[in-house]
Design an enzyme around this catalytic site. Structure first.
Site, PDB file in Angstrom:
ATOM      1  N   ASP A   1      -8.052   1.869   1.013  1.00  0.00           N
ATOM      2  CA  ASP A   1      -7.949   2.765   2.175  1.00  0.00           C
ATOM      3  C   ASP A   1      -8.746   4.044   2.020  1.00  0.00           C
ATOM      4  OD1 ASP A   1      -7.016   3.141   4.751  1.00  0.00           O
ATOM      5  OD2 ASP A   1      -5.233   4.216   4.120  1.00  0.00           O
TER       6      ASP A   1
ATOM      7  N   HIS B   1       0.865  -1.186   0.000  1.00  0.00           N
ATOM      8  CA  HIS B   1       0.000   0.000   0.000  1.00  0.00           C
ATOM      9  C   HIS B   1       0.895   1.228   0.000  1.00  0.00           C
ATOM     10  CE1 HIS B   1      -3.304   2.679   0.548  1.00  0.00           C
ATOM     11  NE2 HIS B   1      -2.885   3.081   1.741  1.00  0.00           N
TER      12      HIS B   1
ATOM     13  N   ASP C   1       1.136   5.198   0.051  1.00  0.00           N
ATOM     14  CA  ASP C   1       0.787   6.616   0.192  1.00  0.00           C
ATOM     15  C   ASP C   1       1.938   7.432  -0.378  1.00  0.00           C
ATOM     16  OD1 ASP C   1      -1.671   6.236   1.722  1.00  0.00           O
ATOM     17  OD2 ASP C   1      -0.360   5.573   3.342  1.00  0.00           O
TER      18      ASP C   1
ATOM     19  N   HIS D   1      -6.563   9.929  -0.718  1.00  0.00           N
ATOM     20  CA  HIS D   1      -7.391  10.091   0.476  1.00  0.00           C
ATOM     21  C   HIS D   1      -6.700  10.916   1.557  1.00  0.00           C
ATOM     22  CE1 HIS D   1      -5.089   6.368   0.689  1.00  0.00           C
ATOM     23  NE2 HIS D   1      -5.084   6.476   1.997  1.00  0.00           N
TER      24      HIS D   1
END
Length: 874
Positions: A126, A14, A16, A333
């Site tokens: 997410d 994941h 970010d 997000h």
């Protein structure tokens, strides 16, 4: 070994791009992670695939600094081992514009195809909430599967696999990440990871029994552990359960069989995973800037470039791709949510501002080229007015003119245009013109910058025309009429502004009343400004345990009314003494004097009341809401979402359960909107339109618009509405206190009948899609070469004569400069036939990739709650 339970483990990381670290830091880590991952995929036959978090920007970031690996990446994508897309970035679904989400999938899929293939799964591990319309959005790109984590509980569905149906009937087979995306959290020994998986399969918290479980083999920014394949093989021989490294497609093929329940719902509930509804109003300054840029790209620039392209002005594909991608890099997000450190939030804001500057200059230069070309050879001074919507419009709009006179007249053809002066200021022409010598002796005259309101009728559909400016000597005939300002005498009970549709009155205490003269609806004490505490963080609003609400008041001397021929206004200065921070609020002690200005505006012929609010915030840890006391028939709201409208209640049932069931966070009836929310009354209803404000709260007797909230930490533990651990990091975030000047723009629209039949999305689209204007005079930011094309003095590209649908986009096709893409939305409860098609165009239906999927006739329909993509070619 027993086979009654099986763990399907999807290898992934994941990613970010920014959070408590910057994109630059992330890119360094990505280089090392990708190099190791590529080698592992090439050399380990037991590793079936690796998911790049569903976002193609990871490859863009990596190959921009390691371009020599392009062929390696392509080979692995083509073989199906490296799974890329379908998103460009992991976009937020709640506060980001629906068109931006479509472009996110468009560029994610396009980039993935360039490397050899798209992962056809709508993977959103997410996102802080899932839109009700995500299935339709995915199906628009021929994606029929979805995997997500946050937002669902068994009150929506008792299964972790189901068919998720959007309001238009679009379906996607869906799997919920019951255990999140972190089965391999941290760089622990593989036996420890597998112990955790075994425990979850044994002590699962989701109701019901099952044999197959989906796990994500990875974690935040986590590299792949090279010993995984061997450990999985050994576990299948020694452990009581089975384990398989696989793709999402493998999992669906094995588990999504038989009849699955059909679910229609948005996913905004934090029982099993926090949903962070507070991000809708975190860092209003960033939300507003992003909304402004989205409106600039979608509602202004793309239609303008499409029209200019018809005359041979080359469509700037490269600039527009750069603008969209740079903007979408701020749509993840965390990024647009504002739940980052201050340094990262400043980078998010700077990135959006960079897009704004690029797009504004592109808009300005394109308008200048059209203005020069369409008035070539004509005497006089002109203003180009461009209507971006594909239907004729009557509008009021502001013009900015710089002239060497106080007086002038505006002509639309032979017709003199009704005008109203808003402002006139003396300017130094030598300071604002690039080369004052081009003005000759006129540079020694007195020059004035005029802001003037004009009323225009019949603007061409998706087109333009030119207004002529006639300068008058100051002693000649009067120019634009001015509004007459009146002071509110203390003995008067109220002031009133009115037109044929609405009447607005404000009494000496600042109480606002609204009458709809058409329907007979009347609202007294319509608007209330309420300031309350915010003990939350960048993720979540949380009411303080000892809250203290303070209202704003005014006196007669702070109320002014201005009556004008085109627009009248009431200006009110409200004031309050507020607690400086949470400690003062707990003691009900107020030490900070705070004022704010409200302007209520009513234009001639308008059916809506405009509201402008300005505040210079001096207070910490608080939330300011504008309550709309609409005398609503029930505690329900109808708001816009990325596609169409959604009806919501006050979440009474979930609120009654959350503490008993120990939810991760309270399901407060705080909701996202795109730009409009409405409540219905016994006679009709009242809609609130907002420009860049993305949050409202449902109360039993009102709808409250959250103007902004201010808080001082990225994350805090043990909040009233979110008990337990903190979210994010405990970093101070003083910039999130928003100690700055803030402006808000809203409008109230009374309607009759149902909200679904009131054309709310169409109305807010018109409100946000202001016509563009350019005074082709002496003030230009840059010198550019004369246009190489010829354009008529007035022009209309195309007209769509279906008032029941909303135009979502007008743009040039990405793969064909001769084709125009038009996307339509139907927010109503019945399908709508297109009717008469634009003359002179061949019209075909396209998907989200702008590829033709069928022909279009007058009988073709836009489905209820659905969208339809059109491709037009002459």
């Amino acid at each position: 070994m027993s086979t009654n339970k099986k763990a399907y483990i999807v290898p992934h990381t994941h990613w970010d791009r920014e959070w408590y670290f910057s994109t630059e830091e992330s890119q360094v880590l990505l280089v090392f992670t990708m190099q190791q991952m590529l080698e592992q995929l090439e050399n380990d036959d037991g590793l079936p695939c690796f998911v790049l978090d569903g976002q193609s920007v990871m490859l863009e970031d990596y190959l921009s600094v390691v371009p020599e690996d392009t062929d390696r990446v392509k080979a692995l994508v083509e073989s199906g081992k490296l799974l890329v897309g379908p998103w460009y970035t992991q976009t937020d679904q709640c506060v980001v514009h629906g068109e931006s989400q479509i472009r996110n999938l468009l560029w994610g899929c396009r980039d993935a195809e360039r490397f050899g293939g798209v992962m056809k799964v709508g993977y959103v591990p997410d996102s802080f909430g899932q839109s009700e319309q995500l299935p339709q959005l995915l199906q628009h790109f021929n994606i029929d599967k979805c995997v997500f984590w946050r937002g669902i509980w068994e009150g929506i569905c008792a299964n972790t696999e189901f068919v998720w149906r959007a309001p238009d009937g679009s379906n996607v087979t869906t799997a919920v990440l019951e255990f999140g995306y972190s089965a391999f959290q941290g760089m622990k020994a593989m036996d420890t990871h597998l112990d955790g998986i075994d425990q979850k399969m044994t002590e699962r918290f989701w109701p019901g029994e099952r044999e197959n479980f989906l796990f994500m083999g990875g974690h935040d920014q986590k590299p792949w552990q090279t010993e995984t394949v061997e450990a999985i093989n050994q576990a299948n021989e020694t452990r009581p359960y089975q384990y398989q490294l696989c793709s999402f497609e493998d999992y669906f093929a094995s588990t999504a069989t038989g009849t699955l329940p059909v679910i229609e719902s948005e996913m905004l509930y934090g029982k099993y995973s926090r949903i962070h509804r507070g991000i809708y109003s975190t860092r209003y300054d960033i939300k507003k800037l992003n909304s402004d840029v989205e409106n600039l790209l979608i509602n202004q620039l793309e239609p303008l470039l499409t029209v200019a392209n018809q005359f041979g002005l080359k469509y700037p594909y490269g600039l527009m791709e750069k603008n969209w991608k740079q903007l979408m890099q701020s749509h993840a997000h965390d990024s647009i949510g504002g739940c980052n450190t201050d340094s990262v939030n400043s980078q998010v804001k700077a990135r959006i501002q960079a897009v704004r500057e690029n797009a504004e200059r592109l808009k300005e230069i394109t308008l200048k080229q059209l203005a020069d070309s369409s008035t070539k050879g004509k005497d006089g001074e002109y203003v180009l007015v461009f209507n971006p919507l594909p239907y004729s419009r009557n509008v009021q709009l502001e013009l900015e003119l710089v002239l060497p006179t106080r007086q002038f007249t505006v002509y639309d053809g032979e017709q003199r245009v009704a005008t109203q002066s808003i402002d006139c200021e003396l300017v130094d022409i030598n300071a604002i013109v690039q080369d004052p010598t081009t003005l000759g002796d006129e540079r020694f005259r007195s020059w004035y910058r005029h802001t003037v309101l004009v009323s225009l009728e019949g603007l061409p559909a998706c087109g333009y025309r030119n207004l002529k400016i006639e300068r008058l000597a100051d002693a000649e005939e009067a120019g634009p009429e001015k509004a007459e300002a009146e002071s509110q005498a203390e003995k008067e009970e109220s002031v009133t502004i009115a037109n044929d549709a609405l009447s607005v009155s404000v009494d000496m205490h600042g109480t606002v009343s609204l009458s709809c003269l058409v329907s007979g609806q009347y609202w007294h004490d319509l608007l209330t400004l309420v300031d309350g505490g915010d003990d939350g963080d960048n993720y979540d609003f949380s009411e303080p345990h000892a809250d203290y609400h303070v209202g704003f008041n005014t006196e007669a001397e702070n109320i002014r009314v201005c009556h004008g021929p085109l627009r009248s206004e009431v200006r009110i200065t409200y004031h309050a003494t507020l607690p400086a921070d949470l400690s003062e609020r707990a003691e009900q002690r107020c030490s900070v004097k705070q004022s704010l200005d409200v302007v209520l505006g009513l234009a001639k012929g308008s059916e809506q009341l405009d509201i402008a609010i300005e505040i210079d915030n001096h207070v910490n840890d608080h939330r300011l809401q504008l309550h709309v006391n609409g005398d609503f028939a029930r505690a329900q709201s109808i708001a816009d979402q990325p596609i169409g409208l959604i009806q919501r209640g006050n979440d009474e049932s979930a609120l009654s359960l959350w503490q008993q069931q120990q939810w991760t966070s309270c399901p407060m009836p705080i909701y996202p909107m795109q730009s409009v929310v409405a409540g219905e009354t016994l006679q009709g209803g009242l809609a609130v339109m907002t420009d860049g404000i993305r949050e409202y709260q449902q109360y039993d007797d009102s709808i409250a618009i959250t103007l902004f909230r201010a808080m001082g930490f990225v994350g805090k533990p043990d909040l009233k509405y979110r008990p337990g651990r903190l979210s994010g990091l405990p970093d101070a975030s003083p910039d999130s206190q928003l100690q700055q000047s803030l402006s808000f723009r809203l409008a109230l629209y009374p309607f009759s009948g149902s909200a679904y039949d009131a054309g709310l999305c169409q109305r807010v689209k018109e409100w946000l899609s202001k016509p563009l204007t350019l005074h082709n005079g002496v003030v230009q930011r840059f010198m550019i070469a004369p246009p190489m094309f010829t354009a008529p003095e007035a022009y209309s590209l195309l007209a769509l004569n279906q008032p029941s649908v909303t135009v979502s986009a007008v743009k040039i096709c990405e793969d064909d400069t001769q084709s125009v893409i038009v996307r339509l939305m139907n927010v109503g409860t019945e399908a709508v036939a297109l009717g008469e098609l634009p003359a002179g165009w061949k019209v075909q239906q396209v998907d989200g990739m702008e590829r033709i999927v069928g022909d279009i006739t007058a009988e073709s329909v836009v489905p209820a709650h659905g969208m339809l993509g059109l491709r037009l070619r002459k």
